[in-house]
Design an enzyme around this catalytic site. Structure first.
Site, PDB file in Angstrom:
ATOM      1  N   ARG A  29       0.843  -1.190   0.000  1.00  0.00           N
ATOM      2  CA  ARG A  29       0.000   0.000   0.000  1.00  0.00           C
ATOM      3  C   ARG A  29       0.879   1.241   0.000  1.00  0.00           C
ATOM      4  O   ARG A  29       2.074   1.188   0.330  1.00  0.00           O
ATOM      5  CB  ARG A  29      -0.899   0.018   1.241  1.00  0.00           C
ATOM      6  CG  ARG A  29      -1.994  -1.029   1.237  1.00  0.00           C
ATOM      7  CD  ARG A  29      -2.780  -1.015   2.543  1.00  0.00           C
ATOM      8  NE  ARG A  29      -3.525   0.224   2.722  1.00  0.00           N
ATOM      9  CZ  ARG A  29      -4.251   0.502   3.807  1.00  0.00           C
ATOM     10  NH1 ARG A  29      -4.297  -0.368   4.802  1.00  0.00           N
ATOM     11  NH2 ARG A  29      -4.911   1.635   3.904  1.00  0.00           N
ATOM     12  N   HIS A  30       0.287   2.347  -0.378  1.00  0.00           N
ATOM     13  CA  HIS A  30       0.987   3.623  -0.301  1.00  0.00           C
ATOM     14  C   HIS A  30       1.329   3.937   1.151  1.00  0.00           C
ATOM     15  O   HIS A  30       0.766   3.353   2.093  1.00  0.00           O
ATOM     16  CB  HIS A  30       0.084   4.727  -0.866  1.00  0.00           C
ATOM     17  CG  HIS A  30      -1.269   4.761  -0.210  1.00  0.00           C
ATOM     18  ND1 HIS A  30      -1.501   5.332   1.025  1.00  0.00           N
ATOM     19  CD2 HIS A  30      -2.461   4.248  -0.605  1.00  0.00           C
ATOM     20  CE1 HIS A  30      -2.759   5.194   1.358  1.00  0.00           C
ATOM     21  NE2 HIS A  30      -3.385   4.531   0.389  1.00  0.00           N
ATOM     22  N   ASN A  80      -5.838   8.858   5.735  1.00  0.00           N
ATOM     23  CA  ASN A  80      -5.691   7.737   6.665  1.00  0.00           C
ATOM     24  C   ASN A  80      -5.648   8.244   8.100  1.00  0.00           C
ATOM     25  O   ASN A  80      -6.244   7.644   9.001  1.00  0.00           O
ATOM     26  CB  ASN A  80      -4.410   6.952   6.366  1.00  0.00           C
ATOM     27  CG  ASN A  80      -4.494   6.127   5.102  1.00  0.00           C
ATOM     28  OD1 ASN A  80      -3.522   6.001   4.359  1.00  0.00           O
ATOM     29  ND2 ASN A  80      -5.662   5.558   4.833  1.00  0.00           N
ATOM     30  N   ARG A  89      -1.132   9.765  -3.668  1.00  0.00           N
ATOM     31  CA  ARG A  89      -0.499   9.109  -2.527  1.00  0.00           C
ATOM     32  C   ARG A  89       0.354   7.918  -2.945  1.00  0.00           C
ATOM     33  O   ARG A  89       1.340   7.605  -2.267  1.00  0.00           O
ATOM     34  CB  ARG A  89      -1.541   8.706  -1.484  1.00  0.00           C
ATOM     35  CG  ARG A  89      -2.713   7.863  -1.957  1.00  0.00           C
ATOM     36  CD  ARG A  89      -3.727   7.755  -0.819  1.00  0.00           C
ATOM     37  NE  ARG A  89      -4.896   6.945  -1.119  1.00  0.00           N
ATOM     38  CZ  ARG A  89      -5.995   7.377  -1.702  1.00  0.00           C
ATOM     39  NH1 ARG A  89      -6.063   8.639  -2.098  1.00  0.00           N
ATOM     40  NH2 ARG A  89      -7.030   6.581  -1.892  1.00  0.00           N
ATOM     41  N   GLU A 134      -7.956   3.334  -6.091  1.00  0.00           N
ATOM     42  CA  GLU A 134      -8.745   2.770  -5.004  1.00  0.00           C
ATOM     43  C   GLU A 134     -10.208   2.616  -5.421  1.00  0.00           C
ATOM     44  O   GLU A 134     -10.684   3.279  -6.350  1.00  0.00           O
ATOM     45  CB  GLU A 134      -8.637   3.680  -3.769  1.00  0.00           C
ATOM     46  CG  GLU A 134      -9.419   3.233  -2.552  1.00  0.00           C
ATOM     47  CD  GLU A 134      -9.007   1.864  -2.009  1.00  0.00           C
ATOM     48  OE1 GLU A 134      -9.155   0.867  -2.749  1.00  0.00           O
ATOM     49  OE2 GLU A 134      -8.579   1.796  -0.843  1.00  0.00           O
ATOM     50  N   HIS A 164      -3.688   0.466  -3.371  1.00  0.00           N
ATOM     51  CA  HIS A 164      -4.588   0.791  -2.268  1.00  0.00           C
ATOM     52  C   HIS A 164      -5.167  -0.484  -1.662  1.00  0.00           C
ATOM     53  O   HIS A 164      -5.077  -1.566  -2.249  1.00  0.00           O
ATOM     54  CB  HIS A 164      -5.701   1.711  -2.756  1.00  0.00           C
ATOM     55  CG  HIS A 164      -5.199   2.890  -3.531  1.00  0.00           C
ATOM     56  ND1 HIS A 164      -4.923   4.099  -2.956  1.00  0.00           N
ATOM     57  CD2 HIS A 164      -4.899   3.024  -4.855  1.00  0.00           C
ATOM     58  CE1 HIS A 164      -4.475   4.943  -3.881  1.00  0.00           C
ATOM     59  NE2 HIS A 164      -4.463   4.311  -5.034  1.00  0.00           N
TER      60      HIS A 164
END
Length: 675
Positions: free
Chosen positions: A488-489, A495, A540, A561, A627
């Protein structure tokens, strides 16, 4: 043999610390140290005195000082410390190749094998190295499921017709002395031409209107249309469909909707089910190909099962059958093998009657007589496509044979490897004597595709949506070993705020992870210059990949995403408060739930199919930075996880999942770089 020498940190004017990385099973190594001037192209100075011996990761003698005599007769003295470490075969091979090419210390993992610095290099948590330890094994964390190599045939459908007390439908077993009637090939394949293959889809008949038959297909749980007030974040429903709507359609229904209509899926019953019948000599990759195709079709949502005739044979007749059992002139062996093949095929047909869609029938099926028997059994029940795997590379065949001796249950109780090898080669010779390539019916031939370098695909009488997808998948798949890294980023600003969707930048913690990731990728893929970095189009992931240098970067909109629609930018608490029906619908069925004006997990899987095909086609490592929902779907494909589990797969931040793809299957390894 080259010994990798990592960077040395100066402790005093006359003492240096050197770390060696050697194979864990190395033999005694005979070596000397080399001293290279830092700011000169002058040759290295060889250590004075006798050679050193490295045995089991430790010096074979008390560590003595390293003495180097320079051109001006000056003698430099350094104290030596030795410790054991680990190195991957890729890094070791790269170090050795570089040493041979240049006859000088090489650079591996971004760090010179030998470097002498006047002062120690510092790299804090915010430095370029981002505080990443040299040994990547330091970051390994347990995977959620076993990643051990499992013989593919053991993962196939259990022989229900041979197991008493099975929880499934009870299928009657044919008596051992059954007689198998083999039809005349001219009757099975009429001269007027082959029956055209139809799409295999999922459909539900509706009431006839205007004498037309209809098909209803839906891939998302029905959501009411929502109207958002211009003065508030409150959403009101103008169509009450209820929160308990349960979609009974299989997951892949929408994927084949248009094709189902175009191909008139409400036709003959046999066109609604598809049997992929493997054909080929032993050790040609049939079972691996069958397992890979099964995984792909399951991931797309098609009800697919893998039936391995060898598993039936071992259960009914035992695993310790000698090569003579497989001779064509052994009537008892022939009858026994035809019997278990018929039992497996009938189990597959019974499963199709229960709702199964695609059956993968895995056996040699190496002559027309056997294939005609299967065609007769399938008449009026399912469409058969033969999938023949052909390999002419003797080296690959030899490797496959040895791998089979090591993994196959047929040789689990054979302590003598060479005896097992001889028996299997005799078995192979028995098959070769009577082997007849496929030339009848609908078929796909994979010729020399195992090596991953070219090869051919031949197709005959193939049409329809699903057969076409299968051909497209097989054209792009190969067995070349390579790693795929999923991550994931770095932590984003959304977040931190607990908001879904959005396109915010990464936080300070996310920036730190991006540096650690760049360091990790540089070390892990140092010798893989053909590797590439894939990101979504959201900033991101792009920002997370930005510190990585030396590799091409590709942005995929398909890796974006999941689209949260009108819920984009909201927290789950806000959705629960302002849109309680949507919150409950999602909670009941996360797989099929579609955000209003957004996507469901099934939508994500559909748009990821080109990504999967391209990952299968790649022969070099790929780093995918994406994502949570997207990586759940990708991971489910490689791990062969059921679709219903996709929305619940653990996909933590700041963790790398390494998927190693190769001839022995898929193996997973996880690295957690930071909390």
């Amino acid at each position: 043999m080259i010994i990798k020498q990592l960077s040395m940190e100066r402790e005093s004017v006359s003492m240096w610390e050197i770390s060696f990385v050697v194979p864990p099973n190395h033999e005694t190594l005979d070596f000397k140290f080399l001293l290279k001037p830092k700011h000169s192209d002058a040759p290295c100075f060889v250590e004075e005195g006798p050679s050193r011996l490295l045995i089991g990761g430790a010096l074979g003698e008390d560590a003595r000082h390293a003495l180097f005599k320079l051109d001006n007769d000056e003698v430099l003295e350094y104290q030596v410390f030795v410790k054991a470490d680990r190195v991957s075969p890729f890094d070791l091979a790269a170090s050795w190749r570089a040493y041979q090419d240049n006859f000088r210390p090489s650079s591996v993992r971004w760090i010179p094998d030998v470097s002498i610095n006047s002062a120690p290099q510092t790299g804090g948590e915010n430095g370029s190295s981002a505080g990443l330890e040299l040994d990547l094994e330091h970051y390994v964390v347990p995977a959620p499921s076993t990643s051990a190599h499992v013989y593919a045939a053991n993962m196939t459908e259990n022989p229900r017709s041979l197991i008493s007390g099975s929880g499934g439908s009870s299928f009657s077993s044919k008596p051992k002395g059954m007689e198998v009637n083999v039809p005349d090939s001219s009757k099975v394949f009429p001269s007027s031409g082959m029956v055209e293959s139809k799409s295999v889809g999922t459909f539900s008949p509706l009431q006839k209107q205007d004498s037309q038959r209809g098909i209803f297909v839906d891939r998302g749980v029905g959501s009411p249309r929502l109207v958002k007030s211009s003065s508030s974040n409150i959403f009101s429903s103008d169509l009450n469909l209820g929160t308990g709507t349960k979609n009974s359609m299989p997951a892949a229904a929408g994927a084949v909707a248009a094709a189902a209509v175009a191909d008139q899926m409400l036709g003959l019953k046999e066109d609604r089910h598809l049997a992929i019948v493997l054909v080929g000599l032993p050790a040609r990759g049939k079972t691996f190909t069958a397992a890979k195709l099964t995984r792909y079709l399951r991931w797309l949502g098609h009800e697919t099962k893998h039936f391995n005739v060898g598993k039936y044979r071992r259960l009914k007749h035992g695993a310790n059958q000698a090569a003579d059992f497989f001779r064509a002139d052994n009537p008892e062996g022939m009858e026994a093998r035809n019997e278990v093949a018929a039992l497996a095929f009938e189990d597959m047909l019974s499963w199709m009657n229960e709702g199964g869609q695609v059956g993968i029938f895995d056996a040699t099926n190496s002559n027309r007589r056997r294939r005609n028997m299967l065609m007769k059994l399938a008449e009026g029940k399912c469409k058969i496509i033969f999938l023949e795997t052909i390999c002419n590379d003797k080296n690959i065949i030899e490797k496959n044979i040895r791998l089979k001796i090591q993994q196959s249950p047929d040789y689990a109780e054979e302590p003598d490897f060479e005896a097992g090898l001889e028996d299997f080669k005799n078995r192979l010779a028995n098959y070769e004597k009577v082997y007849e390539p496929v030339g009848e019916g609908s078929y796909i031939k994979m010729i020399d595709k195992v090596s991953g370098h070219g090869g051919q695909i031949q197709v005959n009488n193939i049409s329809g949506y699903l057969p076409g997808r299968i051909v497209f998948f097989l054209v792009n798949t190969h067995l070349t070993p390579r790693p795929i890294l999923l991550t994931r980023h770095g932590e984003s600003q959304d977040n931190v705020r607990g908001r879904i969707g959005g396109d915010t930048a990464i936080s300070e913690k996310g920036e730190l992870y991006s540096k650690k990731l760049a360091n990790f990728v540089g070390k892990r893929l140092k010798s893989e210059r053909a590797a590439s970095i894939w990101t979504s189009t959201l900033q991101r992931t792009i920002l997370t990949a930005s510190p990585i240098v030396g590799f091409p970067k590709i942005q995929w909109r398909a890796l974006d995403e999941i689209n949260a629609g009108v819920c984009d930018g909201m927290t789950y608490e806000e959705i629960k408060k302002n849109m309680p029906e949507e919150y409950e619908s999602r909670k009941k069925d996360k797989l099929r739930y579609r955000y209003p004006r957004g996507e469901s997990y099934l939508d994500v899987i559909q748009r990821l199919e080109p990504v999967i095909i391209e990952l299968e086609r790649q022969r070099a490592p790929v780093v995918v930075i994406s994502h949570q929902a997207v990586l759940r779907a990708l991971y489910a494909y490689f791990a062969d996880r059921p679709l219903k589990e996709v929305p619940h797969i653990e996909m933590p931040l700041h963790t790398i999942i390494e998927i190693q793809m190769g001839v022995t299957g898929v193996v997973e390894k996880r690295y957690k770089l930071m909390d």
